[in-house]
Scaffold this motif. Sequence first.
Motif, PDB file in Angstrom:
ATOM      1  N   VAL A 170      -3.373   0.051   5.763  1.00  0.00           N
ATOM      2  CA  VAL A 170      -4.119   0.993   5.013  1.00  0.00           C
ATOM      3  C   VAL A 170      -4.789   1.703   6.230  1.00  0.00           C
ATOM      4  O   VAL A 170      -4.289   2.973   6.368  1.00  0.00           O
ATOM      5  CB  VAL A 170      -5.316   0.776   4.402  1.00  0.00           C
ATOM      6  CG1 VAL A 170      -5.975   1.830   3.710  1.00  0.00           C
ATOM      7  CG2 VAL A 170      -4.578  -0.249   3.092  1.00  0.00           C
ATOM      8  N   TYR A 202     -10.173   6.589   4.972  1.00  0.00           N
ATOM      9  CA  TYR A 202      -9.925   5.078   4.406  1.00  0.00           C
ATOM     10  C   TYR A 202     -10.555   4.987   3.369  1.00  0.00           C
ATOM     11  O   TYR A 202     -10.161   4.064   2.220  1.00  0.00           O
ATOM     12  CB  TYR A 202     -10.487   4.109   5.586  1.00  0.00           C
ATOM     13  CG  TYR A 202     -10.128   2.712   5.327  1.00  0.00           C
ATOM     14  CD1 TYR A 202      -9.055   2.143   6.159  1.00  0.00           C
ATOM     15  CD2 TYR A 202     -10.860   1.985   4.519  1.00  0.00           C
ATOM     16  CE1 TYR A 202      -8.799   0.933   5.848  1.00  0.00           C
ATOM     17  CE2 TYR A 202     -10.633   0.656   4.345  1.00  0.00           C
ATOM     18  CZ  TYR A 202      -9.543  -0.019   4.897  1.00  0.00           C
ATOM     19  OH  TYR A 202      -9.229  -1.303   4.764  1.00  0.00           O
ATOM     20  N   LYS A 205      -9.092   3.548  -0.538  1.00  0.00           N
ATOM     21  CA  LYS A 205      -9.716   2.711  -0.981  1.00  0.00           C
ATOM     22  C   LYS A 205      -9.914   3.209  -2.669  1.00  0.00           C
ATOM     23  O   LYS A 205      -9.440   2.328  -3.510  1.00  0.00           O
ATOM     24  CB  LYS A 205     -10.885   1.897  -0.663  1.00  0.00           C
ATOM     25  CG  LYS A 205     -11.358   0.801  -1.438  1.00  0.00           C
ATOM     26  CD  LYS A 205     -12.437   0.063  -0.494  1.00  0.00           C
ATOM     27  CE  LYS A 205     -12.895  -1.075  -1.297  1.00  0.00           C
ATOM     28  NZ  LYS A 205     -14.436  -1.440  -0.776  1.00  0.00           N
ATOM     29  N   ALA A 222       1.015  -1.023   0.018  1.00  0.00           N
ATOM     30  CA  ALA A 222      -0.022   0.077   0.079  1.00  0.00           C
ATOM     31  C   ALA A 222       0.869   1.215   0.034  1.00  0.00           C
ATOM     32  O   ALA A 222       1.957   1.535   0.815  1.00  0.00           O
ATOM     33  CB  ALA A 222      -0.926   0.104   1.221  1.00  0.00           C
TER      34      ALA A 222
END
Length: 112
Positions: A68, A98, A102, A26
């Motif tokens: 994340v 968040y 995404k 990530a």
Amino acid sequence: VVVKKGEYGAAMFSANEDRRAAFFFAPAYPLEKISDPTGAGDSFAGGFVGYIAQQGDCSDECIKRAIVHGSVVASFAVEEFSIDRLRRLTREEIESRYQEFKHFTHFEPLEV
């Protein structure tokens, strides 16, 4: 194993036999302005471990979400000096960022 790579994000290496599931990366959450990077790694660790503790799960999928989550918390930490931004941080702000993260990192399968 989770390796934090500072401004470059974080990577997970797992003993999973499926090679596609054994690695996860990530990037760091993209910000236009960084005021103070001091404590970003500690904030990542707190968000990461806190998420796992809250979930009570150590599966690869939970660890991926925790990475994340940690990156999101760290992104708030660097927005202001010291812990000033973290003092005002709400769960809603974390959840919103968040979801943005995404969206930023999602892509569709390649059509051939």
